[in-house]
Scaffold this motif. Sequence first.
Motif, PDB file in Angstrom:
ATOM      1  N   SER A  27       0.808  -1.220   0.000  1.00 19.81           N
ATOM      2  CA  SER A  27       0.000   0.000   0.000  1.00 19.81           C
ATOM      3  C   SER A  27       0.837   1.264   0.000  1.00 19.81           C
ATOM      4  CB  SER A  27      -0.941   0.000   1.211  1.00 19.81           C
ATOM      5  OG  SER A  27      -0.201  -0.010   2.410  1.00 19.81           O
ATOM      6  N   LEU A  28       1.972   1.273   0.719  1.00 20.32           N
ATOM      7  CA  LEU A  28       2.795   2.483   0.773  1.00 20.32           C
ATOM      8  C   LEU A  28       3.336   2.883  -0.588  1.00 20.32           C
ATOM      9  CD1 LEU A  28       4.657   2.044   4.184  1.00 20.32           C
ATOM     10  CD2 LEU A  28       2.841   3.663   3.615  1.00 20.32           C
ATOM     11  N   PRO A  29       3.902   1.957  -1.364  1.00 22.41           N
ATOM     12  CA  PRO A  29       4.339   2.337  -2.721  1.00 22.41           C
ATOM     13  C   PRO A  29       3.188   2.815  -3.586  1.00 22.41           C
ATOM     14  CG  PRO A  29       5.352   0.265  -2.066  1.00 22.41           C
ATOM     15  CD  PRO A  29       4.314   0.581  -1.030  1.00 22.41           C
ATOM     16  N   LEU A  30       1.982   2.213  -3.401  1.00 22.10           N
ATOM     17  CA  LEU A  30       0.829   2.645  -4.190  1.00 22.10           C
ATOM     18  C   LEU A  30       0.471   4.085  -3.871  1.00 22.10           C
ATOM     19  CD1 LEU A  30      -1.499  -0.488  -4.095  1.00 22.10           C
ATOM     20  CD2 LEU A  30      -0.294   0.442  -6.074  1.00 22.10           C
ATOM     21  N   ALA A  31       0.486   4.437  -2.562  1.00 18.24           N
ATOM     22  CA  ALA A  31       0.187   5.808  -2.160  1.00 18.24           C
ATOM     23  C   ALA A  31       1.229   6.765  -2.706  1.00 18.24           C
ATOM     24  CB  ALA A  31       0.127   5.894  -0.631  1.00 18.24           C
ATOM     25  N   ALA A  32       2.492   6.348  -2.630  1.00 21.55           N
ATOM     26  CA  ALA A  32       3.578   7.195  -3.143  1.00 21.55           C
ATOM     27  C   ALA A  32       3.443   7.376  -4.645  1.00 21.55           C
ATOM     28  CB  ALA A  32       4.921   6.569  -2.794  1.00 21.55           C
ATOM     29  N   THR A  33       3.080   6.284  -5.330  1.00 19.32           N
ATOM     30  CA  THR A  33       2.915   6.355  -6.778  1.00 19.32           C
ATOM     31  C   THR A  33       1.797   7.307  -7.156  1.00 19.32           C
ATOM     32  OG1 THR A  33       3.697   4.087  -7.033  1.00 19.32           O
ATOM     33  CG2 THR A  33       2.426   5.013  -8.847  1.00 19.32           C
ATOM     34  N   ALA A  34       0.684   7.261  -6.401  1.00 18.71           N
ATOM     35  CA  ALA A  34      -0.449   8.150  -6.683  1.00 18.71           C
ATOM     36  C   ALA A  34      -0.035   9.604  -6.515  1.00 18.71           C
ATOM     37  CB  ALA A  34      -1.611   7.819  -5.745  1.00 18.71           C
ATOM     38  N   ALA A  35       0.732   9.880  -5.452  1.00 17.03           N
ATOM     39  CA  ALA A  35       1.192  11.261  -5.208  1.00 17.03           C
ATOM     40  C   ALA A  35       2.137  11.709  -6.310  1.00 17.03           C
ATOM     41  CB  ALA A  35       1.878  11.341  -3.851  1.00 17.03           C
ATOM     42  N   GLU A  36       3.030  10.775  -6.738  1.00 16.48           N
ATOM     43  CA  GLU A  36       3.975  11.120  -7.808  1.00 16.48           C
ATOM     44  C   GLU A  36       3.246  11.377  -9.122  1.00 16.48           C
ATOM     45  OE1 GLU A  36       6.586   7.811  -7.834  1.00 16.48           O
ATOM     46  OE2 GLU A  36       7.584   8.360  -5.956  1.00 16.48           O
ATOM     47  N   GLU A  37       2.217  10.550  -9.387  1.00 21.62           N
ATOM     48  CA  GLU A  37       1.454  10.738 -10.621  1.00 21.62           C
ATOM     49  C   GLU A  37       0.731  12.084 -10.614  1.00 21.62           C
ATOM     50  OE1 GLU A  37      -1.107   7.392 -10.884  1.00 21.62           O
ATOM     51  OE2 GLU A  37       0.419   6.051 -11.708  1.00 21.62           O
ATOM     52  N   LYS A  38       0.208  12.478  -9.429  1.00 23.53           N
ATOM     53  CA  LYS A  38      -0.476  13.764  -9.309  1.00 23.53           C
ATOM     54  C   LYS A  38       0.490  14.911  -9.539  1.00 23.53           C
ATOM     55  CE  LYS A  38      -4.076  15.781  -6.455  1.00 23.53           C
ATOM     56  NZ  LYS A  38      -4.835  15.665  -5.207  1.00 23.53           N
ATOM     57  N   ALA A  39       1.691  14.790  -8.954  1.00 18.57           N
ATOM     58  CA  ALA A  39       2.704  15.832  -9.134  1.00 18.57           C
ATOM     59  C   ALA A  39       3.141  15.900 -10.587  1.00 18.57           C
ATOM     60  CB  ALA A  39       3.903  15.549  -8.229  1.00 18.57           C
ATOM     61  N   SER A  40       3.277  14.710 -11.207  1.00 20.07           N
ATOM     62  CA  SER A  40       3.679  14.663 -12.605  1.00 20.07           C
ATOM     63  C   SER A  40       2.622  15.311 -13.494  1.00 20.07           C
ATOM     64  CB  SER A  40       3.890  13.208 -13.029  1.00 20.07           C
ATOM     65  OG  SER A  40       4.203  13.124 -14.397  1.00 20.07           O
ATOM     66  N   LEU A  41       1.347  15.072 -13.158  1.00 22.25           N
ATOM     67  CA  LEU A  41       0.249  15.664 -13.913  1.00 22.25           C
ATOM     68  C   LEU A  41       0.309  17.183 -13.823  1.00 22.25           C
ATOM     69  CD1 LEU A  41      -2.486  15.442 -15.424  1.00 22.25           C
ATOM     70  CD2 LEU A  41      -3.597  15.318 -13.200  1.00 22.25           C
ATOM     71  N   ALA A  42       0.559  17.699 -12.617  1.00 21.39           N
ATOM     72  CA  ALA A  42       0.639  19.153 -12.436  1.00 21.39           C
ATOM     73  C   ALA A  42       1.787  19.738 -13.240  1.00 21.39           C
ATOM     74  CB  ALA A  42       0.809  19.476 -10.946  1.00 21.39           C
ATOM     75  N   ASP A  43       2.905  19.009 -13.306  1.00 21.45           N
ATOM     76  CA  ASP A  43       4.068  19.489 -14.057  1.00 21.45           C
ATOM     77  C   ASP A  43       3.784  19.570 -15.565  1.00 21.45           C
ATOM     78  OD1 ASP A  43       5.564  19.797 -11.788  1.00 21.45           O
ATOM     79  OD2 ASP A  43       6.485  17.810 -11.909  1.00 21.45           O
ATOM     80  N   GLN A  44       2.814  18.780 -16.036  1.00 23.80           N
ATOM     81  CA  GLN A  44       2.501  18.762 -17.466  1.00 23.80           C
ATOM     82  C   GLN A  44       1.546  19.877 -17.890  1.00 23.80           C
ATOM     83  OE1 GLN A  44       0.957  14.869 -18.362  1.00 23.80           O
ATOM     84  NE2 GLN A  44       2.700  13.823 -17.437  1.00 23.80           N
ATOM     85  N   ILE A  45       0.945  20.547 -16.902  1.00 22.51           N
ATOM     86  CA  ILE A  45      -0.044  21.576 -17.224  1.00 22.51           C
ATOM     87  C   ILE A  45       0.630  22.806 -17.823  1.00 22.51           C
ATOM     88  CG2 ILE A  45      -1.725  23.186 -16.231  1.00 22.51           C
ATOM     89  CD1 ILE A  45      -2.399  20.964 -14.203  1.00 22.51           C
ATOM     90  N   LYS A  46       0.059  23.278 -18.905  1.00 24.01           N
ATOM     91  CA  LYS A  46       0.571  24.478 -19.590  1.00 24.01           C
ATOM     92  C   LYS A  46      -0.450  25.609 -19.445  1.00 24.01           C
ATOM     93  CE  LYS A  46       0.838  22.195 -23.493  1.00 24.01           C
ATOM     94  NZ  LYS A  46       0.589  20.807 -23.056  1.00 24.01           N
ATOM     95  N   ILE A  47       0.057  26.826 -19.456  1.00 22.25           N
ATOM     96  CA  ILE A  47      -0.812  27.995 -19.374  1.00 22.25           C
ATOM     97  C   ILE A  47      -0.549  28.900 -20.575  1.00 22.25           C
ATOM     98  CG2 ILE A  47      -1.365  30.096 -18.069  1.00 22.25           C
ATOM     99  CD1 ILE A  47      -0.826  28.635 -15.519  1.00 22.25           C
ATOM    100  N   LYS A  48      -1.622  29.349 -21.185  1.00 21.38           N
ATOM    101  CA  LYS A  48      -1.534  30.320 -22.276  1.00 21.38           C
ATOM    102  C   LYS A  48      -2.294  31.575 -21.876  1.00 21.38           C
ATOM    103  CE  LYS A  48      -1.195  27.055 -26.177  1.00 21.38           C
ATOM    104  NZ  LYS A  48       0.004  27.618 -26.829  1.00 21.38           N
ATOM    105  N   LEU A  49      -1.769  32.722 -22.209  1.00 20.82           N
ATOM    106  CA  LEU A  49      -2.455  33.989 -21.982  1.00 20.82           C
ATOM    107  C   LEU A  49      -2.646  34.680 -23.318  1.00 20.82           C
ATOM    108  CD1 LEU A  49      -3.627  36.274 -20.272  1.00 20.82           C
ATOM    109  CD2 LEU A  49      -1.289  37.134 -19.953  1.00 20.82           C
TER     110      LEU A  49
END
Length: 335
Positions: A27-49
Motif C-alpha cells: 500500500s505504501l508504494p501505491l500511495a507514493a505512486t499516486a502522489a507522484e502521478e499527481k505531481a507529474s500531472l501538475a508538471d505537465q499543465i501548460k498555461i496560455k495567456l
Amino acid sequence: MSLGYKINKRIGKPIFIAFWALLLAVSLPLAATAAEEKASLADQIKIKLDGKDVKLTDSVKVKADRLYVPVTLLAKLFGAKVRWDAKNDEATVSSAHGDRIVLGDSVPVVYFNDERYLMEALPFQVDGKLYVPLREAVEMLHAKMAWEKKTQTVSLESVPLAVVTEEVDLTEISRQVDSSNRKLLARNGLTAEDAIKAGTKLRVVVPSILSNKAAPFTEKDLLLLAKITQVEAGQESYDSQLAVANVILNRVKDSRFPDTIRDVIYSGKQFPPAHNGLLDKSVPKADALRAAKDALNGKNNVEDAVYFFNPKVSKGEFWSSLTVIDTVGSHRFAK
C-alpha cells in the motif's frame, strides 16, 4: 492440548504480522505512486495567456481536482500589484482595473473591494508562496479561463473594460457580455440612478464569488472574541489562539449552546474570565485580533470542538469522557 493446536498457535502470530507487513509494503508504494502521478500531472499543465505560452517559474498545483497557482504569478500576468503581509499571512492585490483583493492563507473569505465573499476553495502556502484557486482568482482579475483536459492546457483571456458610447449603452453592453444591467451596475459600484454617460468605462467580468456573500460580523463581535482569546490563550501561539476563538464560534453554530458570541461567552462556567472581571480588563494583542478575525472569516483548525481544557488543571469524569479532536499548545480541544 494437541500438538497441532500448539503449532498453529505458535505460527499464527508470525503469519498475522507477516500479512500486515506485506499489506503495508504494497500500500505504501501505491500511495507514493499516486502522489507522484499527481505531481507529474501538475508538471505537465501548460498555461496560455491570450494565445501565447506563459513561462512558469513555479508548477501548477492540483488539489481536489482544482488548479492553483501563486498569486504573484497571476498578478504579474494581468498587470496587478501584490503586497505581502508576512505577519498576517495575507496578500493584498491591487488589480490593473482598480479592484482591491485581500486573500489569507487557509482563509475561505476574500475581501473584494472591502466586501466579504466566500470562496469555494482555500488559498494555501507552499514554500512561502500563497497559492490561490485559479478560476476564482482569474475572475477577480477581470479575465476568463478555459481548461482543455486533452492537452492539459489552461487558456487565459484578458478582458478589456467596456466603453459606453452614444451607440452602445449599458443595455447593449450587458447583452454583448451575456450579463444584466443589474449585475454590471453592482460590479462597478453604480446604481440605476447614476448617470452613465458616453465614455464611461465598465468592468464586465462578474466574479462568481459575488453571488456568495460571507456571513457578517460586527466590530463588537470581533473585539469581544479577541478579548476572550487574549485572556484564555494570549501567552500561547497564534494557532492556539485561533483554536480558542473557534471553540466559541463552533458553539454558536451548535444547537446545544447560545447562538451569539456574547451569549456563549457569558453563559455557563466554561469562561470564568467573563465573570471575574478579567475579560472586561482584557486588551487584545495583535495575534489575538488576527486569530479572532481569521476565525470569523472561516479559518478553523479545530472543526467541531466545543470544549477546550488544560489537562493539568481540569480533571475528572466529565473531561475524560470527551472526545479529543486535537491538542494545541497547553490545551486539548474536544467535543
